[in-house]
Write a protein that holds these residues in place. Sequence first.
Motif, PDB file in Angstrom:
ATOM      1  N   ARG A 134      43.483 115.778 -52.571  1.00 32.57           N
ATOM      2  CA  ARG A 134      42.336 116.388 -53.997  1.00 32.57           C
ATOM      3  C   ARG A 134      41.593 117.451 -53.763  1.00 32.57           C
ATOM      4  N   GLU A 146      40.238 117.738 -51.191  1.00 35.32           N
ATOM      5  CA  GLU A 146      39.671 118.650 -49.930  1.00 35.32           C
ATOM      6  C   GLU A 146      40.175 120.024 -50.648  1.00 35.32           C
ATOM      7  N   ARG A 147      41.755 120.254 -51.092  1.00 34.89           N
ATOM      8  CA  ARG A 147      41.608 121.122 -51.668  1.00 34.89           C
ATOM      9  C   ARG A 147      40.825 121.817 -52.429  1.00 34.89           C
ATOM     10  N   ALA A 148      40.222 121.205 -54.195  1.00 38.44           N
ATOM     11  CA  ALA A 148      38.946 121.876 -54.940  1.00 38.44           C
ATOM     12  C   ALA A 148      38.402 122.439 -54.012  1.00 38.44           C
ATOM     13  N   GLU A 170      37.590 123.639 -51.155  1.00 44.51           N
ATOM     14  CA  GLU A 170      38.208 124.921 -50.595  1.00 44.51           C
ATOM     15  C   GLU A 170      38.577 125.502 -51.480  1.00 44.51           C
ATOM     16  N   ARG A 171      38.752 125.545 -52.588  1.00 56.02           N
ATOM     17  CA  ARG A 171      39.431 126.196 -54.215  1.00 56.02           C
ATOM     18  C   ARG A 171      38.535 126.975 -54.617  1.00 56.02           C
ATOM     19  N   GLU A 172      37.493 126.362 -54.672  1.00 58.05           N
ATOM     20  CA  GLU A 172      36.236 126.724 -55.573  1.00 58.05           C
ATOM     21  C   GLU A 172      35.259 127.689 -54.517  1.00 58.05           C
ATOM     22  N   GLY A 209      35.910 129.170 -52.471  1.00 55.79           N
ATOM     23  CA  GLY A 209      36.901 131.106 -51.815  1.00 55.79           C
ATOM     24  C   GLY A 209      36.285 131.669 -53.760  1.00 55.79           C
ATOM     25  N   ARG A 210      36.347 131.210 -54.647  1.00 53.68           N
ATOM     26  CA  ARG A 210      36.310 131.387 -55.685  1.00 53.68           C
ATOM     27  C   ARG A 210      34.818 132.067 -55.868  1.00 53.68           C
ATOM     28  N   ARG A 211      33.852 130.749 -55.736  1.00 55.23           N
ATOM     29  CA  ARG A 211      32.146 131.339 -55.882  1.00 55.23           C
ATOM     30  C   ARG A 211      31.340 132.580 -55.257  1.00 55.23           C
ATOM     31  N   GLN A 263      32.223 129.369 -47.626  1.00 52.48           N
ATOM     32  CA  GLN A 263      33.510 128.969 -47.798  1.00 52.48           C
ATOM     33  C   GLN A 263      33.667 128.617 -46.600  1.00 52.48           C
ATOM     34  N   ASP A 289      39.820 123.808 -42.232  1.00 52.36           N
ATOM     35  CA  ASP A 289      40.277 125.181 -42.226  1.00 52.36           C
ATOM     36  C   ASP A 289      39.818 124.742 -40.400  1.00 52.36           C
TER      37      ASP A 289
END
Length: 379
Positions: free
Chosen positions: A222, A224-226, A228-230, A232-234, A239, A294
């Motif tokens: 969880r 790891e995904r958080a 990576e998601r952040e 890609g958004r900021r 990234q 990744d």
Amino acid sequence: MVRGGGNRTGDEERRARRDQMSSWGRPLARWLPALLIVGGVLFDVVTPPQYTAAPFLSAAPLVAAPLYSLRATAGTALAAVVTEVLLATYHGAEDYYQSATEAVTVVVVALMALGINRVVRRSDARLASVRDVSEAAQRAVLPTPPDTLAGLAVAARYVGARAGARIGGDLHAVQDTPHGVRMIVGDVRGKGLEAVEAAVVVVGAFREAAEQETTLEAVASRLERAIEREGGRRTGLDQDEGFTTAVLAEVPAGNQSVLRILNRGHPSPLLLTPDGGLRELPPSAAALPLGLGDVAGWPDHADETFFPAGALLMLFTDGVTEARDRAGRFYDPCARLRGSQFSGPGDLLDVVVEDVARHTRGGPADDMALLAVQRPLEA
């Protein structure tokens, strides 16, 4: 070897001794400008006429500038100039030009000292303001944990770098969940507000995942995904290069003799036993930090070990292990703590923080986050 105190009184005694030692130096430094003026007068009186007190009198306001207020610095400067004029009058006008040159020198240096005082005071005010904001932000990100969780004694410390007031990305969190007491200590790549933003994401994701996920491996996924998601958004977070080293730990509910550790590229935790024993807890398999999924993929694996009654688990960031002394030697917590006994997690962390400060002669060059839990002694 570091010796832990037998109780909280030992912590208070250490702090009192440290404050007392620092309090001895401050009065001596504040008396130095006056001593320079008095010493200059004595030097001028007892030495032949070709020797002068001007160097002493010029140094007095310069020393006062970073120590005193503007008014006190001005008073010191005025005292130095008046003393120079009185000494010139005392010796007479045998060498008028030399006396005038010495007087002008003292006056010019005194004016420079006033300017230095203004610069120092303004810099101190700006730095104090930035530090206040930094500490407030850090407290918001890393609130102080309770003293006990599910019967375990808990303590945490955060020490900012001595190099400046920039906020770091070191983080810690601990909470009681349906699955046991879970904790994390991590270090976000980078400094400043971007690192704090990433730390907020990691801590927030940990608190949610720790409650919901049944295993540490799932918690790590969880996180790891958080990240990576952040990333890609900021746009401020890279990234490709943004990552967080972290170590997750768990004392399962209903079985405090078991300790589970999952390490993602972070310094290995230490397990300290009541008899002074110390054991490092390295991962059975190396893994990259969080946020680099990744780059390489692998199944996370939590290592399980025995958690003896009365033992202390300490998690920390690399600000501890990368602290250097003046010879460039790294701080080695294993060598420094082995054989020591501590009254609790707070005592342990206070000793480590003070010992790192002694090792570096003042404080670490990087932020330090430390978290410790202790299993109670069985009745």
